[in-house]
Design a protein around this motif. Structure first.
Motif, PDB file in Angstrom:
ATOM      1  N   UNK A 195       0.835  -1.200   0.000  1.00  0.00           N
ATOM      2  CA  UNK A 195       0.000   0.000   0.000  1.00  0.00           C
ATOM      3  C   UNK A 195       0.866   1.244   0.000  1.00  0.00           C
TER       4      UNK A 195
ATOM      5  N   UNK B  86       1.276   4.621   1.754  1.00  0.00           N
ATOM      6  CA  UNK B  86       0.793   5.168   3.026  1.00  0.00           C
ATOM      7  C   UNK B  86       0.855   6.684   2.972  1.00  0.00           C
TER       8      UNK B  86
ATOM      9  N   UNK C 223       1.970  -3.930   3.580  1.00  0.00           N
ATOM     10  CA  UNK C 223       0.888  -3.542   4.490  1.00  0.00           C
ATOM     11  C   UNK C 223       1.254  -3.881   5.933  1.00  0.00           C
TER      12      UNK C 223
ATOM     13  N   UNK D 238       3.082  -1.115   7.909  1.00  0.00           N
ATOM     14  CA  UNK D 238       2.431   0.195   8.045  1.00  0.00           C
ATOM     15  C   UNK D 238       2.423   0.689   9.500  1.00  0.00           C
TER      16      UNK D 238
ATOM     17  N   UNK E 231       4.003   4.231  10.919  1.00  0.00           N
ATOM     18  CA  UNK E 231       3.170   5.223  11.625  1.00  0.00           C
ATOM     19  C   UNK E 231       3.816   5.611  12.954  1.00  0.00           C
TER      20      UNK E 231
END
Lengths: 423, 124
Positions: free
Chosen positions: B30, B32, B56, B59, B63
Motif C-alpha cells: 500500500x 501510506x 501492508x 504500516x 506510523x
C-alpha cells in the motif's frame, strides 16, 4: 472600498477555479480568483490520500500534490489572487457583471468584470438532510469536517466511530481515523451496494477489518451530552425491521451521505438551477442562464474524480474566452436526461462542434446501451460494460452527429431536443 | 497462508492484474499517507506519503516512526522526510507555509499597467 476591473472573476480557488483561471489567463484575459480560505487549493488540501491525477497526469498523486500542480503556475501567471475574501453578491451591470467581496485586509472590494466563473464547489449533506431520530449530542459531524480536523488542524474528533454512508469520503475517513488510533465500529449503508469504489472498500475497510452493514439504516442516535451509541436496523423493502435492530456503542458519528453544489450565491444572482444536479443549468458553452456567468466543477454537478473537474473547468474557460472576444453564439439544442439517467451536464449542445457530456446513472446495471436521440430518432449509441450511480459516465458526441434537419429547427418551436438514455 | 506457486489469478484483463492479484493475496502493498506534527501553530500538520507502495504489514511501524517526530517548517513538496523505509522514501506532499502570492505589479505583463493597485492578499 477597493475597485478593480478585470475581464474575468473566478469565484473559488479550488481545483475548478484554478484550472479555469489558468486557462483564461493563457487565452490572454485578465483574471482574478477570489478565495474564502487563506490559501489556494480548496478541498484537495485536506485529501492527503493518493489516487488523484491518474487521467490528467498519468500519476498517482495526493490531493495537495495535485493542487500544487495548479497553484504554482497560478502564482507565476499574473492572475490576481484575493485570499481570505468571501463573495457576497454578483450583480448585473450595463456592460457586464459586478462582484462584491469582503476581504479581511481590504474590506469591501468591488470587481467589474465581463465574465464570472462560478467555482464554489459543494457542501456535505448533514444530519438534517437525512433526518436521523434521537437526541442531539456532541460528536455528530460530516466526514469532510472530520477530514479537515484530522489532516489540517491536527485534531482527532473521537475514539469510537460509526460512519453513516459508504461514499468514498466516508471510506477514506474510516482508514484515516484508524491510522490515528480510533476504532471504527462500522460503516452503515442504506443501499444494498456500497456507494464508494471497490478499491476503497478493499483498502479502507477490509484492510482494517471494519464491518460494512449494507442494507442497514441508523434508526436513532443516543446520548445526552456526547454520542453514546447508534441503533441500527436492517431494511426490508425500504422499511427498518425494528425486531432485528442492534446497538453499536460509539462516541462519534460521521456522515458521508452525499454532496450538494453550493449555489446560494448563484441563486441570488438569478442563475436558474437544474433540479437533477442541484447546480446551475448550463448551455454547451458552460454558460448559465444568466448572461456572462459560467460554471464548472462541483458547484455545477458533483464529480467523483478531480481529473474530470479540471477537464470541465478548462472547457468552461475556453468558451468563456470566446465569449470575452465577442464570438458569435452558436445555435444550440436542449439536452434532456432520458431513461435511467438522473442528470446530464451540459443541458444543451452545439451541433456544429464536438460535445462532451457527463451523466449520472439512476441504476446499477451490466451491459448497458447508451443511446442518444433527437426527436425520437437515434443518432448515436455506445456500449458500457457496467454502470452505477456512484460512477459518472463521460461521453463525447462528435461534430456532425446531429442531423441537419434538427439543426435547421433551431430555435425550435416544436421542442426538438437531444435525449440521452441508458438501456 | 498461501505460497506463490499455489495462487492462480483469473479474470484479469492484463498481465499487471496477475502480478497485482498474487501480491494482494501473498503480501499486499500500500501507499501510506499521513500527517506529521509541525512546530507551527498556523499549519500544525504536514502531509507526507511513501513514494511507492510498502508492505501492508509494516504500516504500523512506519506510523509509529512518523508520530514520534515533529518537523520544523518550512518544508517543500517532494522534500524527503525519511530516506528509506521498506524501500520507499517518505516525502512531504504540501509546501508549508504556502508560497507567497506575488503582488500584482511583480506578476508582470498585462498587470503592470495597473501597478498602483494594492496587492490583494492579507499579510500572514
Amino acid at each position: 472600498m477597493t475597485d478593480r476591473t478585470v475581464d474575468a472573476v473566478v469565484v473559488g480557488g479550488g481545483s475548478a477555479g484554478l484550472s479555469a483561471a489558468l486557462r483564461l489567463r493563457e487565452a490572454g484575459a485578465s483574471v482574478a480568483i477570489i478565495e474564502r480560505e487563506p490559501y489556494l487549493g480548496g478541498i484537495l488540501l485536506q485529501c492527503i490520500h493518493s489516487g488523484f491525477g491518474l487521467h490528467e497526469f498519468g500519476e498517482d498523486l495526493t490531493g495537495p500534490e495535485y493542487a500544487e500542480r495548479f497553484i504554482r503556475p497560478a502564482l507565476e501567471s499574473g492572475i490576481e489572487i484575493c485570499l481570505d475574501a468571501t463573495v457576497t453578491e454578483i450583480g448585473e451591470e450595463p456592460d457586464g457583471r459586478s462582484v462584491i467581496a469582503l476581504s479581511r485586509s481590504l474590506g469591501v472590494i468591488r470587481f467589474a468584470a465581463r465574465v464570472v466563473v462560478l467555482a464554489m464547489g459543494c457542501r456535505e449533506r448533514n444530519r438534517g438532510n437525512i433526518a436521523i431520530a434521537g437526541t442531539r449530542p456532541a460528536g455528530v459531524l460530516t466526514a469532510g469536517l472530520a477530514q479537515r480536523l484530522v489532516n489540517i488542524e491536527g485534531c482527532v474528533p473521537g475514539r469510537n466511530v460509526v460512519i453513516i454512508g459508504s461514499g468514498d469520503i466516508g471510506l477514506i475517513m474510516a482508514r484515516r481515523l484508524t491510522l490515528v488510533g480510533c476504532t471504527v465500529r462500522g460503516v452503515v449503508e442504506i443501499q444494498d451496494y456500497p456507494s464508494g469504489s471497490a478499491r476503497n472498500i478493499a483498502q479502507c475497510l477490509n484492510d482494517y477489518s471494519i464491518p460494512l452493514h449494507l442494507g442497514h439504516v441508523v434508526t436513532r442516535i443516543e446520548g445526552k451530552d456526547r454520542v453514546e451509541a447508534v441503533r441500527v436496523a436492517p431494511l426490508d423493502a425500504g422499511r427498518p425491521e425494528t425486531g432485528r435492530e442492534f446497538r453499536i456503542p460509539c462516541d462519534t458519528v460521521l456522515l458521508s451521505v452525499g454532496l450538494i453544489p453550493e449555489n446560494e450565491l448563484s441563486r441570488a444572482a438569478g442563475v436558474p438551477i437544474n433540479e437533477g444536479t442541484a447546480g446551475p443549468w448550463v448551455d454547451a458553452d458552460m454558460m448559465t442562464g444568466a448572461r456572462g456567468i459560467f460554471a464548472c466543477g462541483n458547484v455545477l454537478h458533483v464529480h467523483d474524480l478531480v481529473d474530470f473537474v479540471t477537464e470541465e473547468a478548462r472547457r468552461c474557460a475556453d468558451r468563456a474566452a470566446v465569449f470575452l472576444k465577442g464570438g458569435a453564439r452558436e445555435p444550440m439544442l436542449p439536452v434532456n436526461a432520458g431513461a435511467n439517467v438522473r442528470s446530464i451536464v451540459p443541458n444543451a449542445c452545439a451541433p456544429g462542434r464536438q460535445n462532451v457530456f457527463y451523466l449520472r446513472p439512476l441504476v446499477v446495471k451490466n451491459d448497458v446501451r447508451l443511446e442518444v436521440s433527437v426527436g425520437g430518432q437515434e443518432i448515436s449509441r455506445k456500449r458500457l460494460a457496467h454502470v452505477q450511480p456512484s460512477e459518472m459516465i463521460r461521453f463525447t458526441l462528435e461534430s456532425g452527429s446531429i442531423p441537419p434537419a434538427a439543426v435547421r429547427n433551431i430555435p425550435s418551436e416544436s421542442g426538438t431536443a437531444v435525449e440521452v438514455s441508458l438501456r | 497462508m498461501a505460497r506463490a506457486g499455489e495462487v492462480k489469478v483469473t479474470g484479469n484483463r492484463c498481465s499487471r492484474g496477475e502480478t497485482y492479484g498474487k501480491e494482494e493475496v501473498l503480501a499486499p502493498r500500500r501507499i501510506l499517507t499521513a500527517v506529521v506534527p509541525t512546530d507551527s501553530p498556523r499549519f500544525p500538520c504536514a502531509p507526507v506519503r511513501t513514494d511507492r507502495a510498502i508492505g501492508r504489514a509494516v504500516v504500523p511501524q512506519l506510523l509509529r516512526e512518523l508520530y514520534a517526530r515533529r518537523v520544523s517548517l518550512p518544508v517543500r513538496q517532494g522534500q524527503v522526510f525519511i530516506e528509506d523505509f521498506d524501500g520507499a522514501r517518505v516525502v512531504f506532499t504540501r509546501t508549508l507555509p504556502p508560497d507567497e502570492i506575488p503582488s500584482v505589479g511583480e506578476a508582470g505583463t498585462e498587470a503592470e499597467r495597473e501597478d498602483e493597485i494594492p496587492r490583494l492578499q492579507k499579510a500572514p
